[in-house]
Write a protein that holds these residues in place. Sequence first.
Motif, short mmCIF file in Angstrom:
data_model
loop_
_atom_site.label_atom_id
_atom_site.label_comp_id
_atom_site.label_asym_id
_atom_site.label_seq_id
_atom_site.Cartn_x
_atom_site.Cartn_y
_atom_site.Cartn_z
N GLY A 197 0.80 -1.23 0.00
CA GLY A 197 0.00 0.00 0.00
C GLY A 197 0.82 1.27 0.00
N ILE A 198 2.11 1.16 -0.30
CA ILE A 198 2.99 2.33 -0.29
C ILE A 198 2.79 3.16 -1.56
N SER A 199 2.64 4.46 -1.39
CA SER A 199 2.64 5.39 -2.53
C SER A 199 3.38 6.65 -2.11
N LEU A 200 3.91 7.36 -3.09
CA LEU A 200 4.75 8.52 -2.83
C LEU A 200 4.07 9.81 -3.25
N ALA A 201 4.35 10.87 -2.51
CA ALA A 201 3.73 12.17 -2.75
C ALA A 201 4.78 13.26 -2.77
N PRO A 202 5.60 13.32 -3.83
CA PRO A 202 6.62 14.37 -3.89
C PRO A 202 5.99 15.74 -4.01
N LYS A 203 6.78 16.75 -3.68
CA LYS A 203 6.33 18.13 -3.78
C LYS A 203 5.84 18.44 -5.19
N ILE A 204 4.74 19.17 -5.28
CA ILE A 204 4.19 19.59 -6.56
C ILE A 204 4.66 21.02 -6.85
N ASP A 205 5.42 21.18 -7.91
CA ASP A 205 5.92 22.51 -8.24
C ASP A 205 5.07 23.14 -9.34
N VAL A 206 5.46 24.32 -9.76
CA VAL A 206 4.67 25.06 -10.75
C VAL A 206 4.56 24.29 -12.06
N ALA A 207 5.63 23.65 -12.49
CA ALA A 207 5.58 22.88 -13.73
C ALA A 207 4.58 21.74 -13.65
N ASP A 208 4.49 21.09 -12.48
CA ASP A 208 3.54 19.99 -12.29
C ASP A 208 2.09 20.46 -12.36
N ALA A 209 1.87 21.74 -12.08
CA ALA A 209 0.51 22.28 -12.02
C ALA A 209 0.00 22.72 -13.37
N ARG A 210 0.82 22.61 -14.43
CA ARG A 210 0.34 22.96 -15.76
C ARG A 210 -0.65 21.91 -16.24
N LEU A 211 -1.77 22.34 -16.76
CA LEU A 211 -2.84 21.44 -17.16
C LEU A 211 -2.60 20.89 -18.55
N ASP A 212 -2.84 19.60 -18.70
CA ASP A 212 -2.82 18.94 -19.99
C ASP A 212 -4.26 18.77 -20.43
N LEU A 213 -4.73 19.64 -21.30
CA LEU A 213 -6.13 19.66 -21.67
C LEU A 213 -6.50 18.56 -22.65
N ALA A 214 -5.53 17.74 -23.04
CA ALA A 214 -5.83 16.55 -23.83
C ALA A 214 -6.22 15.38 -22.94
N GLN A 215 -6.22 15.58 -21.63
CA GLN A 215 -6.67 14.54 -20.69
C GLN A 215 -8.19 14.60 -20.53
N PRO A 216 -8.78 13.55 -19.93
CA PRO A 216 -10.21 13.59 -19.63
C PRO A 216 -10.54 14.71 -18.64
N ALA A 217 -11.77 15.19 -18.71
CA ALA A 217 -12.19 16.30 -17.86
C ALA A 217 -12.04 15.98 -16.38
#
Length: 316
Positions: A197-217
Amino acid sequence: MRLVFAGTPEAALPALDLLACSGHDLLAVITRPDARSGRGRTLSLSPAKVRALEFGLPVWTPASVRDPELQSQLAQLAPDACPVVAYGNLIPPAALAIPAHGWINLHFSLLPAWRGAAPVQHALIAGDEITGATTFRLEAGLDTGPVFGTLTERIRPADTAGDLLERLSYAGAQLLLATLDGIAAGTLTPVPQPADGISLAPKIDVADARLDLAQPAFAIERRIRGCTPAPGAWTMFRGERLKLGPVTLRGPEADPLPPGELRVTKSRVELGTATVPLVLQQVHPLGKKPMPAPDWARGVRIAPGERVDLPPGTVR
């Protein structure tokens, strides 16, 4: 017990407040150094430092807990435990060994899920329905130490990271106090985390917050909520960054809209995705205050078929 608290942001304040008014002896607070922020680069104190000074507590702001002077000060105080809430700095083994009962961390997930700096954000982006908080003893590994206690919290459909973190910070403060009470009474023994059940949650930076609008809504909407209020989900419009959020999803009956294309009516602004359109509720143009999306659209006069800029490599 004799305590030295370590914490930095607003999320640390409910626990700091509770411990300062508890039956434990709060000796000092460790927090991140003062930092310059804003356009004027004004020197600002961390929220935990401001609150600690209000309580009249000694405040230490080392660049690193590896600082020999800090470790010497800590050893001289000889705390029984060091409660930690979102301190934002690694604790080296030499410092971990100083308090008799160790450093007791309040982490905002149900460990071993979402180990790392951004557990609340990642839980929202992943679409989790349940999250929580965990108290555990820090050790050399990343959020791997044995667990004292947990609480659960339902993730609400409209929750942003800010909403969820606020609720968890208050509920988690009670959990942290109960954990310290149990340690002091000798009635609480930590148990190892499960190996699965291990999962990782690295820091989210500005680049990670850019939206990919080709993804599902639904995936875009989750990322927006997970990046609100910080760092803020964004796209590009006419060459400038445009933050988005919150948004809602149109139903399957809505007319399709190509990814990234904007559609403006009298009452709403829609944005195309790989599935159904998103309805923009609020936008935050660069250098301006957040505003309702329809007001923004009237001001910039969006042309029919106009699009926001998609990330590089996206097929238009």
